[in-house]
Write a protein that holds these residues in place. Structure first.
Motif, PDB file in Angstrom:
ATOM      1  N   PRO A 176      -1.802   2.599  14.012  1.00 13.42           N
ATOM      2  CA  PRO A 176      -2.483   2.528  15.904  1.00 13.42           C
ATOM      3  C   PRO A 176      -3.443   3.774  15.536  1.00 13.42           C
ATOM      4  CG  PRO A 176       0.155   3.244  15.991  1.00 13.42           C
ATOM      5  CD  PRO A 176       0.129   3.128  14.412  1.00 13.42           C
ATOM      6  N   VAL A 177      -3.543   4.888  14.650  1.00 19.19           N
ATOM      7  CA  VAL A 177      -4.625   5.964  14.720  1.00 19.19           C
ATOM      8  C   VAL A 177      -5.914   5.165  14.363  1.00 19.19           C
ATOM      9  CG1 VAL A 177      -5.695   8.005  13.583  1.00 19.19           C
ATOM     10  CG2 VAL A 177      -3.289   7.840  13.892  1.00 19.19           C
ATOM     11  N   SER A 178      -5.694   4.276  12.985  1.00 16.36           N
ATOM     12  CA  SER A 178      -7.215   3.612  12.875  1.00 16.36           C
ATOM     13  C   SER A 178      -7.649   3.081  13.711  1.00 16.36           C
ATOM     14  CB  SER A 178      -6.702   2.296  11.842  1.00 16.36           C
ATOM     15  OG  SER A 178      -5.737   1.730  11.882  1.00 16.36           O
ATOM     16  N   GLN A 179      -7.220   2.188  15.207  1.00 18.97           N
ATOM     17  CA  GLN A 179      -6.455   1.114  15.780  1.00 18.97           C
ATOM     18  C   GLN A 179      -7.398   2.397  17.077  1.00 18.97           C
ATOM     19  OE1 GLN A 179      -2.632  -0.291  16.318  1.00 18.97           O
ATOM     20  NE2 GLN A 179      -4.119  -2.496  16.739  1.00 18.97           N
ATOM     21  N   ARG A 180      -6.638   3.167  17.459  1.00 19.94           N
ATOM     22  CA  ARG A 180      -7.523   4.194  18.036  1.00 19.94           C
ATOM     23  C   ARG A 180      -9.312   4.331  18.064  1.00 19.94           C
ATOM     24  NH1 ARG A 180      -3.558   8.810  20.701  1.00 19.94           N
ATOM     25  NH2 ARG A 180      -5.524   8.854  22.074  1.00 19.94           N
ATOM     26  N   ILE A 181      -9.192   5.505  16.811  1.00 12.76           N
ATOM     27  CA  ILE A 181     -11.080   5.411  16.074  1.00 12.76           C
ATOM     28  C   ILE A 181     -11.997   4.518  15.668  1.00 12.76           C
ATOM     29  CG2 ILE A 181     -12.107   5.789  14.214  1.00 12.76           C
ATOM     30  CD1 ILE A 181      -9.160   7.814  13.070  1.00 12.76           C
ATOM     31  N   SER A 182     -11.205   3.300  15.541  1.00  7.09           N
ATOM     32  CA  SER A 182     -11.973   1.997  15.289  1.00  7.09           C
ATOM     33  C   SER A 182     -12.602   1.959  16.714  1.00  7.09           C
ATOM     34  CB  SER A 182     -11.261   0.543  14.985  1.00  7.09           C
ATOM     35  OG  SER A 182     -12.095  -0.320  15.354  1.00  7.09           O
ATOM     36  N   SER A 183     -11.192   2.048  17.938  1.00  5.01           N
ATOM     37  CA  SER A 183     -11.988   1.358  19.510  1.00  5.01           C
ATOM     38  C   SER A 183     -12.655   2.033  20.029  1.00  5.01           C
ATOM     39  CB  SER A 183     -11.314   1.062  20.431  1.00  5.01           C
ATOM     40  OG  SER A 183     -10.050   0.084  19.580  1.00  5.01           O
ATOM     41  N   GLY A 214     -10.873  -2.574  17.160  1.00  5.21           N
ATOM     42  CA  GLY A 214      -9.313  -2.352  17.425  1.00  5.21           C
ATOM     43  C   GLY A 214      -8.173  -2.705  16.941  1.00  5.21           C
ATOM     44  N   GLY A 215      -8.212  -3.608  15.666  1.00  6.89           N
ATOM     45  CA  GLY A 215      -7.312  -4.740  14.990  1.00  6.89           C
ATOM     46  C   GLY A 215      -7.010  -3.739  14.137  1.00  6.89           C
ATOM     47  N   ILE A 216      -5.971  -4.611  13.092  1.00  6.92           N
ATOM     48  CA  ILE A 216      -5.177  -3.518  12.020  1.00  6.92           C
ATOM     49  C   ILE A 216      -6.050  -4.022  10.859  1.00  6.92           C
ATOM     50  CG2 ILE A 216      -3.305  -3.893  11.121  1.00  6.92           C
ATOM     51  CD1 ILE A 216      -2.163  -5.439  13.990  1.00  6.92           C
ATOM     52  N   PRO A 217      -6.314  -2.985   9.822  1.00  8.35           N
ATOM     53  CA  PRO A 217      -6.989  -3.117   9.059  1.00  8.35           C
ATOM     54  C   PRO A 217      -5.964  -3.904   8.059  1.00  8.35           C
ATOM     55  CG  PRO A 217      -6.780  -0.912   9.653  1.00  8.35           C
ATOM     56  CD  PRO A 217      -5.663  -1.355  10.597  1.00  8.35           C
ATOM     57  N   GLY A 218      -7.080  -5.065   7.167  1.00  2.42           N
ATOM     58  CA  GLY A 218      -6.355  -5.978   6.573  1.00  2.42           C
ATOM     59  C   GLY A 218      -5.328  -7.114   6.559  1.00  2.42           C
ATOM     60  N   ASP A 219      -5.157  -6.912   7.857  1.00  2.00           N
ATOM     61  CA  ASP A 219      -3.794  -8.151   8.631  1.00  2.00           C
ATOM     62  C   ASP A 219      -4.934  -9.522   8.715  1.00  2.00           C
ATOM     63  OD1 ASP A 219      -2.036  -6.550   7.925  1.00  2.00           O
ATOM     64  OD2 ASP A 219      -1.415  -7.053  10.447  1.00  2.00           O
ATOM     65  N   ALA A 242      -6.231   1.439   5.794  1.00  3.23           N
ATOM     66  CA  ALA A 242      -4.945   2.033   6.290  1.00  3.23           C
ATOM     67  C   ALA A 242      -3.615   1.370   5.935  1.00  3.23           C
ATOM     68  CB  ALA A 242      -5.285   2.082   7.950  1.00  3.23           C
ATOM     69  N   CYS A 243      -2.992   2.278   5.702  1.00  3.44           N
ATOM     70  CA  CYS A 243      -1.487   1.675   4.947  1.00  3.44           C
ATOM     71  C   CYS A 243      -0.701   1.128   6.032  1.00  3.44           C
ATOM     72  CB  CYS A 243      -1.023   2.906   3.995  1.00  3.44           C
ATOM     73  SG  CYS A 243      -0.638   3.962   5.315  1.00  3.44           S
ATOM     74  N   PRO A 244       0.604   0.800   5.941  1.00  7.92           N
ATOM     75  CA  PRO A 244       1.003   0.122   6.973  1.00  7.92           C
ATOM     76  C   PRO A 244       1.784   1.690   7.415  1.00  7.92           C
ATOM     77  CG  PRO A 244       1.499  -1.267   5.024  1.00  7.92           C
ATOM     78  CD  PRO A 244       0.573   0.254   4.790  1.00  7.92           C
ATOM     79  N   GLY A 245       2.476   2.178   6.606  1.00  5.99           N
ATOM     80  CA  GLY A 245       2.205   3.775   7.684  1.00  5.99           C
ATOM     81  C   GLY A 245       4.175   3.569   8.272  1.00  5.99           C
ATOM     82  N   LEU A 246       4.440   4.412   9.381  1.00  2.00           N
ATOM     83  CA  LEU A 246       5.641   4.233   9.997  1.00  2.00           C
ATOM     84  C   LEU A 246       5.799   3.029  10.665  1.00  2.00           C
ATOM     85  CD1 LEU A 246       8.390   5.815   9.664  1.00  2.00           C
ATOM     86  CD2 LEU A 246       7.180   7.327  11.513  1.00  2.00           C
ATOM     87  N   ASP A 247       5.419   2.119  10.508  1.00  2.00           N
ATOM     88  CA  ASP A 247       5.864   1.015  11.307  1.00  2.00           C
ATOM     89  C   ASP A 247       6.618   0.029  10.538  1.00  2.00           C
ATOM     90  OD1 ASP A 247       4.269   1.022  14.054  1.00  2.00           O
ATOM     91  OD2 ASP A 247       2.577   0.728  12.567  1.00  2.00           O
ATOM     92  N   TYR A 248       6.332   0.569   8.869  1.00  2.00           N
ATOM     93  CA  TYR A 248       6.309  -0.268   8.399  1.00  2.00           C
ATOM     94  C   TYR A 248       7.590   0.335   7.129  1.00  2.00           C
ATOM     95  CZ  TYR A 248       4.196  -4.166  10.449  1.00  2.00           C
ATOM     96  OH  TYR A 248       3.910  -5.525  11.051  1.00  2.00           O
ATOM     97  N   CYS A 249       6.546   1.070   6.347  1.00  2.00           N
ATOM     98  CA  CYS A 249       7.180   1.995   5.264  1.00  2.00           C
ATOM     99  C   CYS A 249       8.142   2.839   5.513  1.00  2.00           C
ATOM    100  CB  CYS A 249       6.409   2.710   4.601  1.00  2.00           C
ATOM    101  SG  CYS A 249       6.029   3.002   2.884  1.00  2.00           S
ATOM    102  N   ALA A 250       9.001   2.602   4.871  1.00  2.00           N
ATOM    103  CA  ALA A 250      10.365   3.525   4.907  1.00  2.00           C
ATOM    104  C   ALA A 250       9.885   5.154   4.043  1.00  2.00           C
ATOM    105  CB  ALA A 250      11.822   2.815   3.690  1.00  2.00           C
ATOM    106  N   LEU A 251       8.997   4.958   3.416  1.00  2.00           N
ATOM    107  CA  LEU A 251       8.369   6.754   2.633  1.00  2.00           C
ATOM    108  C   LEU A 251       7.652   7.104   3.426  1.00  2.00           C
ATOM    109  CD1 LEU A 251       7.290   4.799  -0.873  1.00  2.00           C
ATOM    110  CD2 LEU A 251       9.601   6.184  -0.147  1.00  2.00           C
TER     111      LEU A 251
END
Length: 553
Positions: free
Chosen positions: A432-439, A347-352, A416-425
């Motif tokens: 959130p998807v990684s956290q839900r799958i992990s959980s 349920g954590g953020i990968p790489g943080d 998982a990359c930072p995605g739309l929570d951070y990245c302008a691209l």
């Protein structure tokens, strides 16, 4: 690890002060954003959705405990209390203020770190096997050659403004833990030559992911150690000359190799190499020896007799046994082991990692790993020099800071990359998807029963989350203003390199989580005894998985 000389420190300090002046001129309005952009990118500074981001180089994934403490200090003082370890063996800070970045770079310089060439159309941070130097299966330590390449490529006058960014990886192991076949150039250490015992490299070129994923092609089976730099120079010259600059989507070397053809491209490189092979880029034996000395193995204790309590501890502590099974690996030194520190709690953020965790990891490195830490391209940390007798104490200490998850290579060890929570691209959220799958798989024994299964998630086509090479890959796209997720199966970043197959139409965020759960259940239904997910997919093909998700046609 490599020890900075005065020339290294002077160079990094000069760059800090140069960038300090550039930032001052930007803040004073003397530089427009368009004028400032190429300057900041060459110093690892991106402008993301909400703030600037600073990307710090960790060359070939090796850092000291003091350097980790400095990263923790920066996270605490200049960011929001955490850092993000990436698939390029770098660390990113997502919330620095522009006015503070020169001071951050100055603090990094104090511990022999920098952010130079972590962005821009140049040769980026050289990556390597995170078990380098201690792996029982390696030919030689790839970090030696990663450091030589770092020195050669830093501010190289010909290759500072290439058609596009350029990434090099080096591995010394046939297991290829550095994903070399998905880099612009991959160097795979071999023994060859007339005697069969000379150190050299298989050279693969033209790998990459993004919108046009390709597996690198071998253009030379064996380049002797002394010729490594001249051969790299020949490749880069051909690319710099012929790579497209009119279309950034077709500017990578993989497109040039594909459109030119492997045979013709190889001939162009060989022709260029003949002109420079015996020139100043020949690697002197004493130069290699001097850098090799920086990577000499530390003075290990005679640890074999002191590990008598290791197996009884496994028997008495089932959770410790699970951690050893997944996160501990063979070491070339008897009585020692390699231990992976998972940055993927369920349920954590990968790489943080929080500042407190980074400080604690630094202390544990001093206590258990001779002051050294590795960063893997799979967004985990590694202690490379742990006595087997100390593994139980290390595991207990990691439990106390929330970093003892026994999931390396399992379903919750998601990239998982930072995605739309951070990245302008980005087009879609990855975290959130990684956290839900992990959980979904919070039962660690269930994860171990599922076995090796690598899930990788990208929030856009640039593929920073390596979705193309996930056993299950997930790509977030924008479909008419909503986030949509495609699934691929069968990707592999190792020696059997392969690009995943898209299984069908995409899903919304709820649907993709449910689809992954369905795919894993189908795998469990049809696998043979002891068969990994990737092996089941290769045997059975995509059809049973596709039918499970979409139904029969």
């Amino acid at each position: 690890m490599y020890q900075y000389r005065d020339i290294d420190r002077d160079f990094v300090r000069q760059r800090v002060e140069q960038f300090r002046d550039q930032v001052r001129r930007r803040l004073d309005g003397d530089l427009s954003e368009d004028e400032f952009k190429p300057l900041r990118l060459m110093n690892g500074v991106y402008l993301q959705l909400h703030a600037y981001m600073l990307r710090v180089a960790i060359p070939y994934g090796t850092l000291s405990s003091d350097q980790m403490r400095r990263l923790a200090h920066i996270a605490r003082r200049y960011d929001k209390g955490f850092g993000h370890f990436t698939t390029r063996q770098n660390v990113q800070f997502n919330w620095p203020k522009l006015i503070d970045i020169p001071d951050i770079l100055g603090e990094l310089a104090d511990v022999d770190m920098h952010a130079i060439q972590t962005s821009g159309n140049c040769i980026r941070n050289v990556t390597a096997d995170h078990f380098a130097g201690v792996a029982a299966d390696e030919v030689d330590d790839p970090r030696i050659y990663g450091e030589i390449i770092r020195q050669w490529s830093t501010l190289h006058p010909e290759f500072t403004f290439l058609p596009r960014k350029f990434k090099i990886a080096v591995t010394g192991s046939p297991a290829d833990r550095a994903a070399t076949r998905f880099h612009d150039i991959g160097l795979i250490l071999r023994k060859g030559g007339e005697s069969g015992d000379r150190i050299g490299f298989e050279v693969v070129v033209g790998g990459g992911q993004g919108r046009t994923p390709m597996v690198a092609k071998t253009i030379r089976d064996f380049v002797p150690e002394q010729d490594m730099l001249s051969y790299l120079e020949a490749i880069l010259r051909v690319y710099n000359m012929l790579g497209r600059r009119d279309n950034k989507y077709k500017a990578r070397i993989k497109i040039l190799l594909h459109e030119t053809g492997v045979e013709k491209f190889t001939q162009l490189v060989e022709d260029e190499w003949r002109h420079i092979k015996d020139g100043p880029l020949v690697l002197p034996v004493d130069t290699v020896a001097a850098i090799r000395a920086d990577f000499a193995l530390p003075p290990y204790q005679d640890a074999a007799a002191a590990s008598d309590g290791f197996e009884p501890a496994r028997v008495a502590n089932p959770d410790f046994d699970l951690w050893v099974t997944r996160n501990v690996h063979a070491h070339k030194q008897p009585g020692y082991a390699i231990a992976t520190v998972s940055l993927k709690p369920v349920g954590g953020i990968p790489g943080d990692a929080t500042a407190e965790q980074m400080d604690a990891v630094a202390d544990l490195a001093d206590r258990f790993s001779l002051g050294e830490i590795r960063v893997s391209h799979e967004q985990n940390l590694v202690f490379a020099h742990v006595r087997r007798a100390d593994l139980f104490a290390l595991w207990q200490a990691l439990q106390a800071i929330g970093l003892a998850t026994a999931n390396e290579g399992l379903v919750s060890d998601i990239i998982a990359c930072p995605g739309l929570d951070y990245c302008a691209l980005a087009n879609a959220r990855s975290i959130p998807v990684s956290q839900r799958i992990s959980s979904l798989f919070d039962d660690m024994r269930k994860q171990h029963d599922i076995g090796e299964l690598k899930i990788k998630i990208s929030g856009c086509i640039n593929a920073c989350g390596h979705h193309h090479v996930g056993h299950i890959g997930i790509l977030g796209v924008d479909r008419r203003g909503t986030e949509n997720y495609q699934i691929t199966l069968g990707g592999d970043a190792g020696p059997d390199a392969n690009i995943g197959t898209i299984i069908g139409p995409g899903f919304d965020d709820d649907g993709v989580v449910a689809a992954v759960k369905t795919l894993i259940h189908r795998y469990l239904d049809i696998r043979d005894d002891g068969e990994r997910f990737i092996d089941t997919f290769r045997r059975a093909g995509v059809r049973p998985f596709k039918e499970a998700v979409y139904g029969s046609a």
